[in-house]
Design a protein around this motif. Sequence first.
Motif, short mmCIF file in Angstrom:
data_model
loop_
_atom_site.label_atom_id
_atom_site.label_comp_id
_atom_site.label_asym_id
_atom_site.label_seq_id
_atom_site.Cartn_x
_atom_site.Cartn_y
_atom_site.Cartn_z
N SER A 115 4.09 22.67 51.24
CA SER A 115 3.73 24.45 51.23
C SER A 115 3.50 24.20 49.55
O SER A 115 3.87 23.11 48.87
CB SER A 115 5.12 25.01 51.29
OG SER A 115 5.58 24.72 52.26
N GLN A 136 4.65 25.42 55.18
CA GLN A 136 5.96 26.75 55.64
C GLN A 136 5.26 27.82 54.76
O GLN A 136 5.96 29.26 55.29
CB GLN A 136 6.89 26.32 55.94
CG GLN A 136 7.41 25.74 57.26
CD GLN A 136 8.06 25.81 57.42
OE1 GLN A 136 9.65 24.44 57.56
NE2 GLN A 136 9.45 26.69 56.59
N HIS A 170 9.38 28.39 60.64
CA HIS A 170 9.07 27.93 60.53
C HIS A 170 7.02 27.97 60.74
O HIS A 170 6.19 27.23 59.75
CB HIS A 170 8.75 26.65 61.07
CG HIS A 170 10.28 26.04 61.48
ND1 HIS A 170 11.40 26.41 62.87
CD2 HIS A 170 10.77 25.39 61.16
CE1 HIS A 170 12.38 25.17 62.17
NE2 HIS A 170 12.25 24.91 61.74
N SER A 171 6.98 28.63 60.33
CA SER A 171 5.92 29.74 60.89
C SER A 171 4.81 30.09 59.19
O SER A 171 5.40 31.40 58.59
CB SER A 171 5.42 30.82 61.41
OG SER A 171 4.60 31.37 61.87
N ARG A 172 3.41 29.55 59.05
CA ARG A 172 3.02 30.05 58.62
C ARG A 172 1.85 31.53 58.42
O ARG A 172 1.04 31.68 57.19
CB ARG A 172 1.99 29.30 57.65
CG ARG A 172 1.42 28.47 57.84
CD ARG A 172 1.44 26.56 58.00
NE ARG A 172 0.40 26.04 58.60
CZ ARG A 172 -0.02 24.72 58.75
NH1 ARG A 172 0.53 24.04 57.89
NH2 ARG A 172 -0.19 24.47 60.17
N ARG A 231 8.47 20.66 63.74
CA ARG A 231 9.18 21.14 62.83
C ARG A 231 10.98 21.73 62.58
O ARG A 231 11.45 21.22 61.56
CB ARG A 231 8.99 22.56 61.71
CG ARG A 231 6.95 22.37 61.76
CD ARG A 231 6.44 23.49 61.21
NE ARG A 231 4.83 23.44 60.70
CZ ARG A 231 4.65 23.00 59.58
NH1 ARG A 231 4.56 22.21 58.73
NH2 ARG A 231 3.37 23.04 60.11
#
Length: 324
Positions: A115, A136, A170-172, A231
């Motif tokens: 990140s 993330q 865990h989701s961008r 992840r």
Amino acid sequence: MSAAIGFGKDLIGLEHLTAEQIRTILDVAEPFKEVSERAIKKVPALRGKTIVNLFFEPSTRTRVSFEFAEKRLSADTVNIAAMGSSVVKGETLVDTARNLEAMRIDMVVIRHSSSGAARFLAERIPSNVINAGDGQHEHPTQALLDLLTVRDRLGRIEGVRVCIAGDILHSRVARSNIWGLLKLGAEVAVCGPPTLVPPGIHELGVCVFRRLEEAIEWADVLNVLRLQLERMEAGYIPSLREYNRHFGITSARLGRAPRDILILHPGPMNRGVEIDSDVADGPHSVILHQVTNGVAVRMAVLYLLAGGAPERAEAAKRGTGDES
């Protein structure tokens, strides 16, 4: 893009964009959709520009989508797959930035497992930097194509109820979608196991559903996220089968919804885990439409960052006039 809508030289995320800036990108993507339907899928808008696709994580859809977008705008492209290389720490990313700058490139599309990597690079080179997913943090072009898909199918975003379901932690993609949807006036919720929903996420302005059935009853749109097993450490879920039993999007669950629900998924899908095949391939799914829109959105971002004016996008699509 900076001259046109005060955007700056890079696209790092949607958190700091205004609603007007986001709408401009979506509006500019509209005329570029037609380019992909032509026999000759190419316009000269970025002729003479050199773009490096710098992917430090595995990717198929995003990398190929950017490459299609670049080539359809007539840019010269270089693909660097750095997975497995030594470029994993800030110090080595500095060296990469300096080498890229020495080659006099115009833009960099970067995906990185850390990140903040996209901003780190953007602060160290004069070239435009586009974030194709950093750790993330954010994945802005995925959220933009999701927004465009919802607008295409429902005719609006304001007032639409969108639930993002699955591995939120865990989701961008979830983060970029939340920022974009809220700025454009949508109502946003998340749903997933407590272990996969970040603490305090309601502070972003979203509501949290603990049961998928409640989310389906509420939502107009379900954006289904995959379990990012790569992840995860042990302990987030009992098993994939148990996850599907409680949070899998099935036709039986959708059949009990009080309205038709639009189904999105950023891919890649874990069929039979977060989504069943009859839903992914069913009448309410717009997953392939998302993929198509991804090329148009990325064409719009590249065009605007290169200095193209929003009002000239139609001319750029036709390959006429001064697109830059």
